[in-house]
Design an enzyme around this catalytic site. Structure first.
Site, short mmCIF file in Angstrom:
data_model
loop_
_atom_site.label_atom_id
_atom_site.label_comp_id
_atom_site.label_asym_id
_atom_site.label_seq_id
_atom_site.Cartn_x
_atom_site.Cartn_y
_atom_site.Cartn_z
N GLY A 149 2.58 1.60 10.87
CA GLY A 149 3.64 2.62 10.81
C GLY A 149 4.34 2.88 12.13
N GLU B 141 -6.72 4.79 7.77
CA GLU B 141 -6.43 6.21 7.49
C GLU B 141 -7.62 6.89 6.82
OE1 GLU B 141 -2.69 5.53 5.51
OE2 GLU B 141 -1.83 4.93 7.44
N ASN C 42 0.88 -1.18 0.00
CA ASN C 42 0.00 0.00 0.00
C ASN C 42 0.91 1.22 0.00
OD1 ASN C 42 -1.84 2.02 0.43
ND2 ASN C 42 -2.29 1.45 2.56
N HIS D 76 -9.47 1.47 4.69
CA HIS D 76 -8.21 1.57 5.43
C HIS D 76 -8.42 2.50 6.62
CE1 HIS D 76 -4.06 2.54 6.42
NE2 HIS D 76 -3.72 1.44 5.77
N SER E 135 3.22 -2.84 10.31
CA SER E 135 4.66 -2.98 10.58
C SER E 135 5.24 -4.33 10.15
CB SER E 135 4.96 -2.70 12.05
OG SER E 135 4.66 -1.35 12.36
N LYS F 221 0.03 4.26 -0.34
CA LYS F 221 -0.62 5.44 0.23
C LYS F 221 -0.39 6.66 -0.68
CE LYS F 221 0.19 3.34 4.70
NZ LYS F 221 0.15 3.48 6.14
N GLU G 26 -5.73 -5.06 10.16
CA GLU G 26 -4.64 -4.12 10.46
C GLU G 26 -4.92 -3.42 11.79
OE1 GLU G 26 -2.61 -2.83 6.55
OE2 GLU G 26 -4.33 -1.54 6.85
C1 PEP Z 1 -0.79 0.04 6.09
O1 PEP Z 1 -0.94 1.24 6.18
O2 PEP Z 1 -1.62 -0.63 5.44
C2 PEP Z 1 0.33 -0.56 6.79
C3 PEP Z 1 0.21 -1.80 7.15
O3 PEP Z 1 1.42 0.25 7.03
P1 PEP Z 1 2.84 -0.22 7.65
O4 PEP Z 1 3.23 -1.51 6.99
O5 PEP Z 1 3.78 0.90 7.31
O6 PEP Z 1 2.65 -0.39 9.12
#
Ligand code: PEP
Length: 242
Positions: A167, A93, A11, A91, A200, A13, A161
């Site tokens: 992140g 976000e 992703n 998501h 992460s 973003k 998630e």
């Molecule tokens: C995401 O935003 O879908 C995500 C999993 O981010 P990260 O891998 O950076 O934690």
């Protein structure tokens, strides 16, 4: 051995311009011939440019309608027209930045299906909810409200998630990830739906996470931006198929 679809999904973003095409090409070169689906959720401006690379491309959102007076939005039909086969929906976000509700995500999922896109429906609990021990209550409510009737392994993938893991460098333990994925699977209308873990994921933890029985791959943010980070993650997933 199950035969659920396995995804190494990135992703990007709001990252990526033409300067990043080299990273995408390196990822696609390694993905060719792998037994897992490599997919990148690209900014809408890059989707058409990724045509022909041989990896699956996802949008990161779509509107509930296929066209009309919705300035600044993008429809599922438009994503397909640009070359996408998948779309990431709900998501955290977008749930936070755009106040997206699970009911809205269900409507977007129906729009994605109508355009023949596979919907990657994201669910996840906040740190506060995790600490309060109500993770499964939150996830159950999100699944029930975000997933319309008619979800099949052909049209839908679930991405679990935990918001506090995105992140941050933090992850649940592998025991927690497995038990939550198993509990999510028990809530789904079809046990063959793929469930991806996100939060992460990096080269150093991907193998342990992907080896878990109810984990069908990863949705990867930061570590998907650089081929040098994402390729070992793809290979970790491929390694679980042997
Ligand atoms: C995401 O935003 O879908 C995500 C999993 O981010 P990260 O891998 O950076 O934690």
């Amino acid at each position: 051995m199950d035969n659920r679809k396995k995804y190494a999904a990135g992703n990007w973003k709001m990252n990526g311009t033409s300067a990043a095409m080299g990273e995408l090409t390196q990822i696609a070169d390694v993905a060719a011939g792998m037994g897992v689906i490599t997919m990148i959720g690209l900014p809408a401006t890059m989707i058409d440019r990724a045509r022909g690379l041989g990896i699956a491309i996802a949008g990161q959102d779509c509107h509930t309608h296929q066209n009309g007076a919705h300035t600044g939005d993008i429809s599922a039909n438009m994503l397909v027209d640009a070359g996408a086969t998948h779309v990431i929906l709900g998501h955290s976000e977008r749930r936070t930045d755009h106040a997206e509700t699970s009911e809205l995500i269900a409507a977007k999922t129906r729009a994605a299906w109508a355009a023949d896109l596979v919907a990657i429906v994201c669910i996840g609990e906040s740190e506060e909810q995790y600490r309060a021990g109500i993770t499964m209550d939150v996830l159950r409510a999100q699944i029930n409200a975000s997933l319309p009737d008619g979800a099949t392994p052909e049209n839908t993938v679930i991405a679990y998630e935990p918001i506090w893991a995105i992140g941050t460098g933090l992850t649940p333990t592998t025991e927690e990830i497995q038990s939550i994925h198993a509990a999510i699977r028990a809530e789904l209308p079809d046990a063959m739906l793929s469930i991806l873990y996100g939060g992460s994921v990096k080269p150093s933890n991907a193998s342990d996470i992907f080896a878990l029985e109810d984990v069908d791959g990863g949705l990867v943010g930061g570590a998907s931006l650089k081929a040098d980070d994402f390729i070992p993650i793809m290979k970790a997933l491929e390694g679980t198929m042997k």
